[in-house]
Structure formats: C-alpha cells, structure tokens
Design a protein around this motif. Sequence first.
Motif, PDB file in Angstrom:
ATOM      1  N   GLY A 164      39.255  42.508  38.295  1.00  6.20           N
ATOM      2  CA  GLY A 164      39.674  42.260  36.924  1.00  6.20           C
ATOM      3  C   GLY A 164      41.150  41.927  36.787  1.00  6.20           C
ATOM      4  N   SER A 165      41.897  42.002  37.898  1.00  7.55           N
ATOM      5  CA  SER A 165      43.324  41.662  37.834  1.00  7.55           C
ATOM      6  C   SER A 165      43.487  40.172  37.577  1.00  7.55           C
ATOM      7  CB  SER A 165      44.019  42.012  39.160  1.00  7.55           C
ATOM      8  OG  SER A 165      43.945  43.400  39.409  1.00  7.55           O
ATOM      9  N   VAL A 166      44.345  39.845  36.612  1.00  9.50           N
ATOM     10  CA  VAL A 166      44.660  38.442  36.317  1.00  9.50           C
ATOM     11  C   VAL A 166      45.940  38.115  37.068  1.00  9.50           C
ATOM     12  CG1 VAL A 166      45.238  36.792  34.499  1.00  9.50           C
ATOM     13  CG2 VAL A 166      43.523  38.575  34.088  1.00  9.50           C
ATOM     14  N   ALA A 167      45.907  37.035  37.839  1.00 10.91           N
ATOM     15  CA  ALA A 167      46.980  36.798  38.792  1.00 10.91           C
ATOM     16  C   ALA A 167      47.349  35.328  38.823  1.00 10.91           C
ATOM     17  CB  ALA A 167      46.541  37.265  40.178  1.00 10.91           C
ATOM     18  N   MET A 168      48.525  35.038  39.393  1.00 13.57           N
ATOM     19  CA  MET A 168      48.927  33.640  39.566  1.00 13.57           C
ATOM     20  C   MET A 168      49.744  33.491  40.842  1.00 13.57           C
ATOM     21  SD  MET A 168      51.778  33.438  36.540  1.00 13.57           S
ATOM     22  CE  MET A 168      53.429  34.117  36.812  1.00 13.57           C
ATOM     23  N   ALA A 169      49.720  32.269  41.388  1.00 18.52           N
ATOM     24  CA  ALA A 169      50.511  31.924  42.573  1.00 18.52           C
ATOM     25  C   ALA A 169      50.533  30.406  42.672  1.00 18.52           C
ATOM     26  CB  ALA A 169      49.898  32.516  43.837  1.00 18.52           C
ATOM     27  N   GLY A 170      51.710  29.846  42.919  1.00 21.96           N
ATOM     28  CA  GLY A 170      51.823  28.392  42.993  1.00 21.96           C
ATOM     29  C   GLY A 170      51.316  27.772  41.700  1.00 21.96           C
ATOM     30  N   ALA A 171      50.471  26.744  41.832  1.00 24.04           N
ATOM     31  CA  ALA A 171      49.939  26.050  40.653  1.00 24.04           C
ATOM     32  C   ALA A 171      48.612  26.646  40.208  1.00 24.04           C
ATOM     33  CB  ALA A 171      49.768  24.571  40.967  1.00 24.04           C
ATOM     34  N   GLN A 172      48.268  27.819  40.778  1.00 22.43           N
ATOM     35  CA  GLN A 172      46.942  28.383  40.525  1.00 22.43           C
ATOM     36  C   GLN A 172      47.002  29.700  39.752  1.00 22.43           C
ATOM     37  OE1 GLN A 172      44.366  27.448  44.279  1.00 22.43           O
ATOM     38  NE2 GLN A 172      46.225  28.431  44.985  1.00 22.43           N
ATOM     39  N   THR A 173      45.929  29.976  39.049  1.00 23.73           N
ATOM     40  CA  THR A 173      45.772  31.283  38.426  1.00 23.73           C
ATOM     41  C   THR A 173      44.310  31.674  38.582  1.00 23.73           C
ATOM     42  OG1 THR A 173      46.141  32.581  36.413  1.00 23.73           O
ATOM     43  CG2 THR A 173      45.419  30.310  36.100  1.00 23.73           C
ATOM     44  N   GLY A 174      44.017  32.965  38.372  1.00 22.52           N
ATOM     45  CA  GLY A 174      42.642  33.400  38.547  1.00 22.52           C
ATOM     46  C   GLY A 174      42.502  34.878  38.257  1.00 22.52           C
ATOM     47  N   VAL A 175      41.243  35.328  38.340  1.00 22.94           N
ATOM     48  CA  VAL A 175      40.913  36.731  38.093  1.00 22.94           C
ATOM     49  C   VAL A 175      40.210  37.259  39.335  1.00 22.94           C
ATOM     50  CG1 VAL A 175      39.701  38.346  36.591  1.00 22.94           C
ATOM     51  CG2 VAL A 175      40.551  36.183  35.649  1.00 22.94           C
ATOM     52  N   TYR A 176      40.714  38.364  39.911  1.00 21.68           N
ATOM     53  CA  TYR A 176      40.060  38.947  41.088  1.00 21.68           C
ATOM     54  C   TYR A 176      38.683  39.485  40.694  1.00 21.68           C
ATOM     55  CZ  TYR A 176      44.238  38.630  44.007  1.00 21.68           C
ATOM     56  OH  TYR A 176      45.291  38.153  44.745  1.00 21.68           O
ATOM     57  N   PRO A 177      37.607  38.961  41.273  1.00 26.30           N
ATOM     58  CA  PRO A 177      36.265  39.415  40.884  1.00 26.30           C
ATOM     59  C   PRO A 177      35.881  40.754  41.498  1.00 26.30           C
ATOM     60  CG  PRO A 177      36.113  37.687  42.531  1.00 26.30           C
ATOM     61  CD  PRO A 177      37.574  37.878  42.265  1.00 26.30           C
ATOM     62  N   LEU A 178      36.514  41.080  42.622  1.00 23.16           N
ATOM     63  CA  LEU A 178      36.155  42.273  43.400  1.00 23.16           C
ATOM     64  C   LEU A 178      37.447  42.894  43.895  1.00 23.16           C
ATOM     65  CD1 LEU A 178      33.588  40.521  45.752  1.00 23.16           C
ATOM     66  CD2 LEU A 178      32.989  42.243  44.048  1.00 23.16           C
TER      67      LEU A 178
END
Lengths: 217, 308
Positions: A164-178
């Motif tokens: 559930g962590s919302v994260a970013m790095a470089g040009a990307q972002t996302g949510v850790y599913p596990l």
Amino acid sequence: MPRRASPRGPRLHPLGDAAALVELGRRVDTALNTRAIGLAAALRKRRGVREAVPGYASVTLHYDPEQVTLAQLQATVRNLFRSRPAPPVPGRLHRIPVTYDGPDLEDAARALGLGIGELVRLHTTPTYRVFMVGFVPGWAYLGPLPEPLRLPRRSVPRTQVPAGSVAMAGAQTGVYPLPTPGGWHLIGRTDLPMFIPDHDPPLLLRTGDRVKFFARN
Amino acid sequence: MLRVEKPGLHCTLQDLGRPGHRLAGVPPGGAMDRFAIAAANRLVGNPESAGALEALLEGPALVALEGCLVAVGGGDFQPRVNGVEAPGWTAFWLAPGDRLSFAGRRSGARAYVACAGGLAGDRWLGSVATYQLVGRGGLEGRPLRAGDELALAAEPAHPAVVGRRLPEDRRPAYGDEPDLATIRGPHFERLGAASRRRLFSTWWEVSREADRMGYRLQGDPLELRGEELISFGLAFGCVQVPASGQPILLMADHQTAGGYPAVAGVARAALPLAAQLLPGRRLRFRETSVTDAQAEWWTLRAQLDAIA
C-alpha cells in the motif's frame, strides 16, 4: 542487438527456447507503449502463442515450439507491425485515495526543493498511465512523473516496504502491492488493495489503465 | 492420504505451475525441476501436472494413512520405507502405517515425491503450486509442517502398477558441474567482446543467494556497455546481468519484469540441471541455437512419454 525498428519491422530475440522479446524502442513513450499493448493483444490470438506481455516499449512472447517456430513468429510480428495498428482501447480510470505521510516525504521534498504541499499537488495533478505490470503480482509501473518530482532511487533500498506504500523514483510512480524490498521514495499510502488474489485477473491496475491519485489528508 | 511426521527443511506442494498470468505479474512458479516432477507423477500413473512434493536438501518423513503408490524423483535423498532402502525413480507401494523417510542427500538439491491420485492443495489461478510471496497454493501458501495431512486430489489410477521405473540413462544429465544449454539473449551485444567469450567459457558458481526466484552467480564480473534499459517481460531461465557484472539466473518464481540486460536464456532441457544445484556448485553456459535447444527438449520429453 535490437535497435529502433528497421523498415522490415522489429526483430524477435530469443529468451531461451520457448520465449522471445520484441523491442519497439528504447524510450518511455505513450505512443510506443500503445503500440506494444496492441501488438501483444494481436499476438495473443495467434496459434502457438501462450502469453504476450507488453513492456514499456516491447512485447515478451511465450510460445509453444511444438506449434510455431521462432521464424514463423518473426514473420507474424513483421506483418502485424506493417499493418495498421488497431485503435488503442482506452484503459479504465482509477481514482486512488492517498494519505501523504510516507517516511520519505519530507526528505524527498527537501531534495527536490519543494514544500510538502507542492509535492503533493504535483503528484496528484497528472493522470498517470499503467505502462506495464510485472516484477511482483499486481505491481503497476505508472508514469510519467512530473519533471520537478524526479529523484534517483534511494542509495540503500529498504529490505521491507509495506503493501500500500505510494512511492516514486525517476520518471515512475507506483503502489507496492505486497510487502517486498524496495528502493523507491515512500511518500504516502493507500488502503486500496493493488493485489486482489481472489479476482481474475488478481490485480486492480492493468496495463493501459489510467490512474489519478487524490490526497486524503 | 499422507500425514507429515517431519516436514524436512523446506518442503512445498508444487505442480507444473500457473503459466498464463504474467500479465498480472504472476510468475509461472511450480516445480523447479519440471522433468523430475513430471516423471515422478507418470511413474505412479498421474498426469504430469498433478500436485507433488518438492523437498529442498532434506526429505520429509511421511506416514501413509491408507495404502498408496508413490515415486520419488529428482535429487537422490535416499528414500526409505520403514527404514529399508527404497528405489528412486520407481513406483513403490506404501501400506497403511508405512513410513516414508529419507536417509540423507547424496546428490542434487531437490527431490520430488508423487503419490497416485496426485496431492491436493489450495488451487490458485489453476494450480496448486505453493507461491510463498503471496501465500497462495499448496497448504495455505506455506511449506509443510509436522502434523499436516495431505489428501489425494483424485481417485488413483487403477490398477496401481508397482515397479514402474525410469532408468538412469533416460534421466537428465544431472551433475554437480553441469553444462547448461544456453541461447544468446536480446542484450548479448551489451557485453564487451571479452565478456561475450567469458559468458560461455568460464565457470559460474551458485552463490548463497539462490532460491526459487533465482540464483545469483559468482565469477569474473562481466562488463556491460550502453545506457540503462527500460523494463520488459522476463522468462524462466533468463540470464540477467546487473551493474555488478555478476549474472542472475531466473528460476520458477522469478520476477516477471525487470530492466537488467538479458544476455542469455537457459534452454528448457537444461533447467532441471540448474534446479538440482546447491550454493557452491559451479555451472557453465554452453552456447546453442534455439532449434538445437528445442530438439534437446523433445529428446528429454520423449523419455517422459516412454513411461507407459
């Protein structure tokens, strides 16, 4: 070595003796990604193709060598590439509630020279695209991230990032599913599950979908 | 039905995995040594895809609660029935109350125990293979524990044929230092000229970081050229090279996407050999073509089909 598509179309490169990779380009680009998604969908209908998985600008094919040869697949890819691509299917739009209180929020804002409010505003502005799904079940690579938010990965990855962590790095972002190890900057969290094991497919965000984050706090 | 008396080090229920879900980021999973599980299943009259146990390094101790036909394949862990030596790669009968145990590993890394009727487990996305990362498949997605009871998935085939056997010359060429048939990958040319030669000539040692997801290999680091790649889909057997220059061989529970250059891919016929390697063992990549690799696989497959 795969390069930009030649006039004859992109080359198929073996990944072992029952899979192959078609690279359409080397850039993170919505048009290339649309092309990859379309090519994967068309290939999936072909005899002997077991799976066709779009990447940012590529398709990974898993095939049954008893039904089709690599050379036949190569010809199929070139024919499909020459023909007019099917119009892109507009992905579903997801609105994801985020509590912006991640352990890296302040450090990320400082490193970017932004206030926290500004960081949150920038992160919640775009409608992101799911360029691809992979790595672990339910992981969706979202982007592109606004330029002012781009940071290199953390120098020391965390051994465990909560789901559930919302994260970013470089040009990307996302949510850790596990809960997995991870090197991205954790800026918030969401209660919305990304990995839904009892659904088919067992995930919320699919390749080509669109995502908009909104702040709960 | 079998009762688990001792679970062994890390024993999981597996089958031939759940291909078809990479689009959701779900790896194929299933047995690391697909030949051995398929052979063990065929020896007891099961479909190759039936559920069976995969034991790592140390076998379990199992007690038969009813009579059943079993077969053990893969690494040689020295199977015993009530303490008496039992043959590997051969179907034998367990009477009610009989105890199947293992005297110790003699070769290989993973042994497979198949039981006529197939072993039942939690089915997820069409497979009972244990996938620990998400806690699905097998027994609640976890390795066996003492006291677990393993039920049969189906009525065993009749008649139960004892003594059906796969002779050694019809098994993969297992060994501690195997040559793995390997095909150049999409990013082979990202290796410097010397590294290209070295990939296919030097020994690579399996490091301690070796599990169902993949093996980190150790050797003279390979030199990479070119800018970072954007992520793409991966496959079982892919050889990726991260910036450290130490290759990673992707195994059954591999990550489905990544951005490290995929410099090579191990052929399906060679993956059983890789599955039987322990940390500290060495391997070599032997370069082959896609068509030759496929022919090797069909030769191996024919050995399975010959188990009548």
